[in-house]
Design an enzyme around this catalytic site. Sequence first.
Site, mmCIF file in Angstrom:
data_model
loop_
_atom_site.group_PDB
_atom_site.id
_atom_site.type_symbol
_atom_site.label_atom_id
_atom_site.label_comp_id
_atom_site.label_asym_id
_atom_site.label_seq_id
_atom_site.Cartn_x
_atom_site.Cartn_y
_atom_site.Cartn_z
ATOM 1 N N ASP A 15 0.814 -1.223 0.000
ATOM 2 C CA ASP A 15 0.000 0.000 0.000
ATOM 3 C C ASP A 15 0.844 1.268 0.000
ATOM 4 O O ASP A 15 0.638 2.173 0.829
ATOM 5 C CB ASP A 15 -0.932 0.014 1.215
ATOM 6 C CG ASP A 15 -1.678 -1.291 1.406
ATOM 7 O OD1 ASP A 15 -2.078 -1.888 0.395
ATOM 8 O OD2 ASP A 15 -1.856 -1.712 2.571
ATOM 9 N N GLU A 187 -11.237 0.702 -3.537
ATOM 10 C CA GLU A 187 -10.590 1.094 -2.279
ATOM 11 C C GLU A 187 -9.336 1.906 -2.616
ATOM 12 O O GLU A 187 -9.081 2.254 -3.752
ATOM 13 C CB GLU A 187 -10.229 -0.158 -1.458
ATOM 14 C CG GLU A 187 -9.354 -1.143 -2.222
ATOM 15 C CD GLU A 187 -9.154 -2.468 -1.505
ATOM 16 O OE1 GLU A 187 -9.312 -2.524 -0.272
ATOM 17 O OE2 GLU A 187 -8.824 -3.464 -2.185
#
EC number: 3.2.1.37
Length: 523
Positions: A15, A187
């Site tokens: 991420d 997301e």
Amino acid sequence: MSKVENPALRGFNPDPSIVRVGDDYYIATSTFEWFPGVQISHSKDLANWRVVARPLERYSQLDMRGNPNSGGIWAPCLTYADGLFHLIYTNSRRWAGSFKDVHNYLVTAPSITGPWSEPIYLNSSGFDPSLFHDDDGRKWLVNMVWDHRPGNNPFGGILLQEYSPKEKKLVGPVENIFRGTALGLVEGPHIYKRDGYYYLLTAEGGTFITHAATVARSRSIHGPYEVMPNNPLISSASHPELRLQSAGHGSFVENKDGSWVFAHLCRRPLKNGRSTLGRETALQGITWVEGWPRLTSGGQVPLDVYEGPNLARHEWPKTPERDDFDTPTLGIEWQSPRVRPADVSSLAARPGYLRLIGRESITSNFEQSLVARRQQAKHVQATTCMQFAPQHFQQMAGIVAFYSTDSFYYLYVSRADHAEKALSVMKCERGNLTFPVEKEYVLDGVENIFLRLEIKDERISFFYSRDGVTYHTVGWEHDASILSDEHAIPCGFTGNFVGMACQDLAGTRLHADFDWFDYREIG
């Protein structure tokens, strides 16, 4: 052009949120249940990186005691504005099942190394929050919204709300600005502004083999957002031959020369498809074509080599293979699950040794004494020298290969009915404990116990020595690939660690002393 071998950040660095401040690049990555929270890596040339900070080092900033495996820090966002670094993060306290208890916070600091502020609570509507600083001075938070209602799409879209630095809270209406594409599971949002357009970069497709990054744009930050033609920006889906799999979730930054770079997560799976190294960070070049960001390679798949701007090479001192524990504080490579390493260990109690103070079981989600570092290559060897004198069977200590409290191998010494010191292997696979896996090895009278593990792709082996010279095999080889996201229940998001552990289930706090720990990548 400088060349960067991917992944740029190896071993459990998912991420990525990348930012450039002058000549310095920083990438913040998720740390999940490992403390301290958020890993920030620093580079001046995009090729050589070092871990420079873990900002969430106080329980007032991050309390993960009791959090589930793969809970904790999800998808931090690092930005720089108004002379401050802004770090947004999620503390996920429950994530499996219908509900997600995810709380989003903001901390700031004048320098990447701190001091980092106490957290400002933002919201709990979903995860992957990101802060955008608009050129008119306003600031906006985006995060995905989780919809727990049966029959609805749980990935309910991307929410937008203004953040007031003066009031230190979110203000104004909450808007759902983007519902995602047919790829699903939208997301990981980030907003960028270029040539009058607001660009929304999101992750879609889940974080495994169908993962992808999607781009949409709008003239207004409020939308509507138009999806990029020939979306997605990047994906490894349908390309099992690629070395880098699961390409997707990431962020953009502009280089000084006007070129752009995309930092994104990826995996390097083993032959059986499992990823003991977890999700890593790779870099790709971005070229703007007709108002849209495209991979400079011209395709949609990740390349093994990123050709970046012509930056002067800047290497950092390498972390020594052996840590002799001679410094006042632990090296930045060391972490503990859910608690501060300093709460379960000491470098001062016996100078030159790391003393682990026995706490709860190795399967505890609260306070256990375990200090470990990432596995960053497929072939590694870890060795330690331990002194430990267990008084009864509830006390144990040794070396671990640790993915989570549900998935690990533990070469440990304990007391047995037939021996003062008995060495054996404990295995936990998907929460099912087996111990001892094979026979026990008697080490009565041995003061310095040398323990070793070797991981080679899908296989893990264990060894011990009485003198540190001649090592003996402990049992047979085992399946190392159980230490992976794909094999966790229901799944996982981290990566394997190797390190040291000590338990005292009676609560008397018996300690184990570790003289050194040696981690090396082997051919």
